[in-house]
Motif scaffolding. Structure first.
Motif, PDB file in Angstrom:
ATOM      1  N   ALA A   1     -93.054  31.579  79.255  1.00 26.51           N
ATOM      2  CA  ALA A   1     -92.634  31.560  77.868  1.00 26.51           C
ATOM      3  C   ALA A   1     -93.368  30.610  76.774  1.00 26.51           C
ATOM      4  O   ALA A   1     -93.620  31.133  75.831  1.00 26.51           O
ATOM      5  CB  ALA A   1     -91.241  31.233  78.014  1.00 26.51           C
ATOM      6  N   THR A   2     -93.825  29.428  77.269  1.00 26.43           N
ATOM      7  CA  THR A   2     -94.704  28.749  76.285  1.00 26.43           C
ATOM      8  C   THR A   2     -95.819  29.430  75.905  1.00 26.43           C
ATOM      9  O   THR A   2     -96.221  29.197  74.721  1.00 26.43           O
ATOM     10  CB  THR A   2     -94.787  27.452  77.156  1.00 26.43           C
ATOM     11  OG1 THR A   2     -93.451  26.814  77.432  1.00 26.43           O
ATOM     12  CG2 THR A   2     -95.568  26.461  76.051  1.00 26.43           C
ATOM     13  N   TRP A   3     -96.416  29.947  76.976  1.00 24.82           N
ATOM     14  CA  TRP A   3     -97.747  30.596  76.590  1.00 24.82           C
ATOM     15  C   TRP A   3     -97.704  31.779  75.802  1.00 24.82           C
ATOM     16  O   TRP A   3     -98.042  31.958  74.643  1.00 24.82           O
ATOM     17  CB  TRP A   3     -98.519  30.949  77.836  1.00 24.82           C
ATOM     18  CG  TRP A   3    -100.026  31.430  77.614  1.00 24.82           C
ATOM     19  CD1 TRP A   3    -100.783  31.241  76.464  1.00 24.82           C
ATOM     20  CD2 TRP A   3    -100.780  32.276  78.525  1.00 24.82           C
ATOM     21  NE1 TRP A   3    -101.813  31.965  76.484  1.00 24.82           N
ATOM     22  CE2 TRP A   3    -102.056  32.512  77.817  1.00 24.82           C
ATOM     23  CE3 TRP A   3    -100.609  32.498  79.892  1.00 24.82           C
ATOM     24  CZ2 TRP A   3    -102.759  33.541  78.594  1.00 24.82           C
ATOM     25  CZ3 TRP A   3    -101.414  33.519  80.321  1.00 24.82           C
ATOM     26  CH2 TRP A   3    -102.706  33.603  79.591  1.00 24.82           C
ATOM     27  N   LEU A   4     -96.994  32.900  76.215  1.00 25.49           N
ATOM     28  CA  LEU A   4     -97.062  34.117  75.704  1.00 25.49           C
ATOM     29  C   LEU A   4     -95.862  34.030  74.297  1.00 25.49           C
ATOM     30  O   LEU A   4     -96.396  34.618  73.390  1.00 25.49           O
ATOM     31  CB  LEU A   4     -96.373  35.144  76.316  1.00 25.49           C
ATOM     32  CG  LEU A   4     -97.270  35.505  77.923  1.00 25.49           C
ATOM     33  CD1 LEU A   4     -96.879  36.664  78.618  1.00 25.49           C
ATOM     34  CD2 LEU A   4     -98.754  35.620  77.202  1.00 25.49           C
ATOM     35  N   GLY A   5     -94.873  33.347  74.467  1.00 26.70           N
ATOM     36  CA  GLY A   5     -94.099  33.060  73.318  1.00 26.70           C
ATOM     37  C   GLY A   5     -94.595  32.412  72.216  1.00 26.70           C
ATOM     38  O   GLY A   5     -94.541  32.777  70.899  1.00 26.70           O
ATOM     39  N   GLY A   6     -95.291  31.398  72.590  1.00 27.36           N
ATOM     40  CA  GLY A   6     -96.088  30.698  71.617  1.00 27.36           C
ATOM     41  C   GLY A   6     -97.098  31.567  70.986  1.00 27.36           C
ATOM     42  O   GLY A   6     -97.733  31.164  69.740  1.00 27.36           O
ATOM     43  N   LEU A   7     -97.815  32.413  71.692  1.00 29.80           N
ATOM     44  CA  LEU A   7     -98.665  33.271  71.022  1.00 29.80           C
ATOM     45  C   LEU A   7     -98.206  34.247  70.206  1.00 29.80           C
ATOM     46  O   LEU A   7     -98.741  34.481  69.160  1.00 29.80           O
ATOM     47  CB  LEU A   7     -99.250  33.964  72.456  1.00 29.80           C
ATOM     48  CG  LEU A   7    -100.506  35.102  72.146  1.00 29.80           C
ATOM     49  CD1 LEU A   7    -101.941  34.041  71.874  1.00 29.80           C
ATOM     50  CD2 LEU A   7    -100.827  35.948  73.377  1.00 29.80           C
ATOM     51  N   THR A   8     -97.086  34.729  70.507  1.00 27.06           N
ATOM     52  CA  THR A   8     -96.483  35.698  69.676  1.00 27.06           C
ATOM     53  C   THR A   8     -96.007  35.040  68.342  1.00 27.06           C
ATOM     54  O   THR A   8     -96.105  35.452  67.024  1.00 27.06           O
ATOM     55  CB  THR A   8     -94.989  36.095  70.160  1.00 27.06           C
ATOM     56  OG1 THR A   8     -95.148  36.744  71.504  1.00 27.06           O
ATOM     57  CG2 THR A   8     -94.271  37.183  69.315  1.00 27.06           C
TER      58      THR A   8
ATOM     59  N   ILE B   1     -88.698  34.988  76.443  1.00 32.28           N
ATOM     60  CA  ILE B   1     -90.300  34.580  76.154  1.00 32.28           C
ATOM     61  C   ILE B   1     -90.192  34.387  74.442  1.00 32.28           C
ATOM     62  O   ILE B   1     -90.848  33.197  74.123  1.00 32.28           O
ATOM     63  CB  ILE B   1     -91.148  35.637  76.548  1.00 32.28           C
ATOM     64  CG1 ILE B   1     -91.268  35.544  78.107  1.00 32.28           C
ATOM     65  CG2 ILE B   1     -92.714  35.235  75.838  1.00 32.28           C
ATOM     66  CD1 ILE B   1     -92.229  36.716  78.675  1.00 32.28           C
ATOM     67  N   VAL B   2     -89.776  35.221  73.866  1.00 37.46           N
ATOM     68  CA  VAL B   2     -89.847  34.721  72.212  1.00 37.46           C
ATOM     69  C   VAL B   2     -89.151  33.698  71.869  1.00 37.46           C
ATOM     70  O   VAL B   2     -89.304  32.942  71.127  1.00 37.46           O
ATOM     71  CB  VAL B   2     -89.360  36.241  71.550  1.00 37.46           C
ATOM     72  CG1 VAL B   2     -89.372  35.769  69.995  1.00 37.46           C
ATOM     73  CG2 VAL B   2     -90.573  37.090  71.766  1.00 37.46           C
ATOM     74  N   LEU B   3     -87.697  33.651  72.409  1.00 35.56           N
ATOM     75  CA  LEU B   3     -86.963  32.677  71.829  1.00 35.56           C
ATOM     76  C   LEU B   3     -87.287  31.114  72.465  1.00 35.56           C
ATOM     77  O   LEU B   3     -87.391  30.228  71.513  1.00 35.56           O
ATOM     78  CB  LEU B   3     -85.627  32.646  72.779  1.00 35.56           C
ATOM     79  CG  LEU B   3     -84.621  31.358  72.813  1.00 35.56           C
ATOM     80  CD1 LEU B   3     -84.094  31.296  71.376  1.00 35.56           C
ATOM     81  CD2 LEU B   3     -83.251  31.870  73.429  1.00 35.56           C
ATOM     82  N   VAL B   4     -87.889  31.013  73.621  1.00 43.21           N
ATOM     83  CA  VAL B   4     -88.239  29.694  74.109  1.00 43.21           C
ATOM     84  C   VAL B   4     -89.666  29.366  73.432  1.00 43.21           C
ATOM     85  O   VAL B   4     -89.934  28.306  73.179  1.00 43.21           O
ATOM     86  CB  VAL B   4     -88.473  29.735  75.846  1.00 43.21           C
ATOM     87  CG1 VAL B   4     -88.861  28.367  76.250  1.00 43.21           C
ATOM     88  CG2 VAL B   4     -86.923  30.011  76.287  1.00 43.21           C
TER      89      VAL B   4
ATOM     90  N   PHE C   1    -101.700  24.024  69.679  1.00 41.81           N
ATOM     91  CA  PHE C   1    -101.062  25.156  70.428  1.00 41.81           C
ATOM     92  C   PHE C   1    -102.036  25.526  71.505  1.00 41.81           C
ATOM     93  O   PHE C   1    -101.704  26.080  72.709  1.00 41.81           O
ATOM     94  CB  PHE C   1    -100.742  26.405  69.589  1.00 41.81           C
ATOM     95  CG  PHE C   1    -100.231  27.567  70.545  1.00 41.81           C
ATOM     96  CD1 PHE C   1     -99.460  27.789  71.202  1.00 41.81           C
ATOM     97  CD2 PHE C   1    -101.411  28.708  70.579  1.00 41.81           C
ATOM     98  CE1 PHE C   1     -99.106  28.887  72.067  1.00 41.81           C
ATOM     99  CE2 PHE C   1    -101.073  29.674  71.378  1.00 41.81           C
ATOM    100  CZ  PHE C   1     -99.992  29.783  71.991  1.00 41.81           C
ATOM    101  N   SER C   2    -103.612  25.466  71.032  1.00 43.16           N
ATOM    102  CA  SER C   2    -104.453  25.795  72.017  1.00 43.16           C
ATOM    103  C   SER C   2    -104.369  24.916  73.286  1.00 43.16           C
ATOM    104  O   SER C   2    -104.370  25.209  74.499  1.00 43.16           O
ATOM    105  CB  SER C   2    -105.878  25.332  71.314  1.00 43.16           C
ATOM    106  OG  SER C   2    -106.687  25.884  72.233  1.00 43.16           O
ATOM    107  N   ARG C   3    -104.037  23.609  73.035  1.00 37.46           N
ATOM    108  CA  ARG C   3    -103.817  22.558  74.183  1.00 37.46           C
ATOM    109  C   ARG C   3    -102.698  22.874  74.981  1.00 37.46           C
ATOM    110  O   ARG C   3    -102.619  22.752  76.281  1.00 37.46           O
ATOM    111  CB  ARG C   3    -103.939  20.925  73.644  1.00 37.46           C
ATOM    112  CG  ARG C   3    -105.138  20.751  73.052  1.00 37.46           C
ATOM    113  CD  ARG C   3    -105.285  19.139  72.870  1.00 37.46           C
ATOM    114  NE  ARG C   3    -103.968  18.525  72.162  1.00 37.46           N
ATOM    115  CZ  ARG C   3    -104.140  18.555  70.734  1.00 37.46           C
ATOM    116  NH1 ARG C   3    -105.324  18.875  69.995  1.00 37.46           N
ATOM    117  NH2 ARG C   3    -103.038  17.888  70.250  1.00 37.46           N
ATOM    118  N   VAL C   4    -101.267  23.277  74.170  1.00 35.62           N
ATOM    119  CA  VAL C   4    -100.214  23.608  74.938  1.00 35.62           C
ATOM    120  C   VAL C   4    -100.480  24.850  76.026  1.00 35.62           C
ATOM    121  O   VAL C   4    -100.136  24.968  76.966  1.00 35.62           O
ATOM    122  CB  VAL C   4     -99.187  23.884  73.955  1.00 35.62           C
ATOM    123  CG1 VAL C   4     -97.957  24.385  74.529  1.00 35.62           C
ATOM    124  CG2 VAL C   4     -99.001  22.406  73.379  1.00 35.62           C
TER     125      VAL C   4
END
Length: 670
Positions: free
Chosen positions: A316-323, A163-166, A346-349
């Motif tokens: 991964a895109t949501w939670l990893g991007g959140l991190t 998740i963090v990587l992607v 990022f909000s849109r993604v």
């Protein structure tokens, strides 16, 4: 200036460790995802002569090795011969030696289900007549113990690393391209890669022991490792390592050539290339889970695996991007802050990822549960309800973050924050100048005072002062002062930036999202190790049908079989108790009691007691204390039924020192 971990980030790390430990420690052995739905001879049956083979039928395909299926005689010696074979479909069997005598035989099995989880259990049947047996296989605890806990922790870390990587790489590439030059973002993505790589190697080493003996000493057994490499889960882990090599190249380009590229056209082309390559690698990594777990078996695997890949990518895109956003808000340098446009992108993604997550989650829930009742009647359904609740909470907090994002992107709010920051900057600058003047005056007075004293003593007035001035003007001293001033400026700029109320609110809401995400990831990890609700209910139905068939068959010959579900309310307190009474007539009878978990696996409990009551004649209760025979099996001979009638058969089940329950059924005896 040395950076330190902020209290909020420290709290988040502690939450991560606490939730991981609590859930994995409480999860116990990984629940079997393939259930035993039938056997020949069946459990508890008494056959007139020894069979040529023993066969087991599971709810899905399983993989076996030479020791996966064992048959033990009353003395505990193995009487099976040859390797287990696939007889047809999901039925597997092993041949028995000839000339077997009378008595009770124990069948023990330990296999690996199609979705990579170990399955184990045991049951008994008798030839001629039941007997005592010294065969002991214990409570089949496949996937449990220390190795099971370590394997579960490795799975958690592999999901977290992915998740963090992607998500981190996607955040940099799609939302904040300036972040490719920020050291904190580089460390985050590289840390995700290292975590996933280490966890994959760890799982590869643990896999052999996890699916067989469960012994810590077998972790580094090269023979077991060789066997693992020939299985589907082993191939999936190896393919993940190969894809991680490609991911390393992607990271090198993202934080190397891409960061240094300045021409807009070239950077746009490189962005497109990295987006395509990164998506392929990320999807491949997600497929390494899909091809070896829930999605690869059961209903519609051809649709389920691509859906599972899309689900993992969305998570991964949501939670990893959140991190990544959290790190950018807290750790980005003052001269490269994450801007409002990046947060808005990022909000849109994230919104699109949530939509994909909901759509794929609905399909997966239908596929794994199959009915509304499975939400409450199965462990998988109950965990899924917890996960849905956490996702809803996360979406609610995310809506608050979106509001802060809107304010951050509002020109009026931004202008007001800029004016406030400028005013604070001017005030701080004036205060800093006053402090510098005061410090210089104090230093000059100290130097002059020192020079006078030194002059009186040595007679060379002023020389120490000149020496001090020379020291102050040295290059080393100038460089030290420059570093100190730069550190002060950086800290001051960060303080001014953090004073923005909109940015402060966004940071707090994103931190709350990250905290919920930590718990959500832990629940998801446990969910992947839990038997799907559809499988559990199908196994229960098959067991009930088998019991009904056995009961009908026994009734025609005078025997009686009663199945009663129990729940003592404690840990491992649910199950089914079966009472067999033969010939179920007035006089002396032979009684067998079997205790099984809801998935059909036999297990031991501290105590089982049976009582017979004939209310119509005010007779009883007549207590019977059966003797323990083997795992999940108790027996008693010479059970006396004094007269025919509608007898109440009560069974008291005790699963711990304090957890006990009595269940009963009425049956015609005699």
């Amino acid at each position: 200036m040395k950076r330190t971990i902020t209290p909020r980030l420290r709290t988040l790390v502690l939450l991560f460790l606490a939730v991981t430990g609590a859930l994995l420690a409480g999860a116990g052995p990984a629940s079997a995802h393939a259930a035993l739905t039938g056997s020949d001879p069946s459990q508890g049956v008494v056959v007139p002569k020894a069979p040529d083979q023993v066969s087991l039928t599971f709810s899905e395909n399983v993989s076996m090795n030479d020791n996966s299926l064992r048959v033990l005689d009353p003395q505990g010696k193995r009487v099976d011969k040859g390797k287990p074979t696939n007889l047809s479909g999901t039925t597997y069997g092993v041949q028995l030696k000839s000339g077997l005598g009378k008595g009770t035989y124990t069948v023990a099995y330990q296999v690996v289900s199609a979705d990579s989880h170990p399955v184990a259990g045991a049951y008994t049947f008798s030839v001629g007549a039941p007997s005592r047996t010294v065969a002991s296989v214990g409570d089949q605890d496949a996937g449990g113990g220390v190795v099971g806990w370590l394997y579960g922790f490795g799975r958690y870390m592999s999901y977290a690393g992915y998740i963090v990587l992607v998500g981190g790489a996607a955040f940099v590439l799609a939302c904040w391209q300036r972040g490719s030059g920020v050291r904190a973002m580089q460390r985050l993505v590289v840390g995700g890669w290292l975590t996933l790589t280490a966890a994959t190697l760890w799982l590869l080493l643990l896999r052999g022991s996890y699916t067989t003996s469960g012994s810590v000493g077998d972790i580094f057994d090269l023979n077991l490792l060789g066997q693992v490499l020939q299985t589907k889960p082993g191939a999936a882990l190896v393919s993940r390592l190969l894809l991680l090599a490609a991911a390393a190249l992607f990271i090198a380009v993202l934080f190397g050539a891409y960061d240094k590229r300045e021409e807009e056209d070239e950077k746009r082309d490189l962005t497109f290339g990295l987006a395509i390559g990164g998506t392929v690698v990320a999807a491949g990594l997600a497929a390494s889970w899909a091809m070896a777990e829930h999605a690869s078996t059961g209903l519609q695997p051809g649709i389920a695996m691509p859906v599972d890949v899309l689900h993992l990518l969305a998570v991964a895109t949501w939670l990893g991007g959140l991190t990544a956003l959290l790190v950018a808000l807290y750790r980005a340098p003052a001269d490269t802050p994450v801007d409002a446009a990046a947060v808005h992108r990022f909000s849109r993604v994230a919104f699109g990822s949530v939509l994909a997550l909901v759509a794929t989650g609905i399909y997966q829930s239908w596929r794994q549960l199959g009915s509304w009742s499975a939400f409450t009647d199965t462990t998988y359904g109950q965990l899924l309800l917890v996960k849905i609740g956490l996702v809803a909470l996360l979406v609610g907090i995310a809506s608050i973050s979106r509001r802060w994002t809107g304010r951050l992107a509002d020109p009026a709010v931004t202008e007001a924050a800029t004016e406030a920051a400028t005013a604070e900057e001017e005030t701080a600058e004036v205060e800093e100048k006053e402090k510098v003047k005061a410090s210089a005056a104090t230093k000059e007075a100290a130097v002059k005072s020192g020079a006078k004293v030194s002059g009186k003593v040595s007679g060379t007035s002023g020389s120490p002062g000149r020496s001090s001035s020379a020291d102050d003007d040295s290059p080393e001293r100038a460089a030290q002062l420059a570093r100190q001033q730069a550190a002060v400026d950086s800290a001051w700029q960060k303080r001014v930036r953090d004073a923005d109320p909109t940015r402060f609110g966004l940071r707090r809401s994103v931190l709350a999202e990250a905290g919920v995400a930590v718990v959500l990831l832990a629940v998801t990890t446990v969910l992947t190790q839990t038997e799907p609700g559809r499988t559990e209910q199908e196994a229960k139905a098959a067991t009930a049908a088998s019991s009904s068939s056995s009961s009908a068959s026994d009734s025609s010959g005078g025997a009686l079989t009663l199945d009663m579900s129990f729940d003592t309310g404690g840990t491992d307190g649910k199950g089914v108790v079966r009472v067999d009474l033969d010939p179920a007539t007035v006089g002396s009878n032979e009684m067998h009691v079997y205790v099984q978990r809801p998935n059909g696996r036999a297990f031991d409990i501290p105590e089982v007691k049976v009582a017979f009551t004939l209310a119509a004649k005010n007779l009883g209760p007549l207590p019977v204390a059966p003797d323990h025979v083997t795992t999940g099996h108790w027996a008693a001979n010479g059970v006396q039924i004094p007269m025919a009638g509608d007898w109440k058969v009560s069974v008291t089940v005790r699963t711990s020192d304090i957890d006990q329950v009595t269940v009963s059924k009425n049956a015609q005896i005699g």
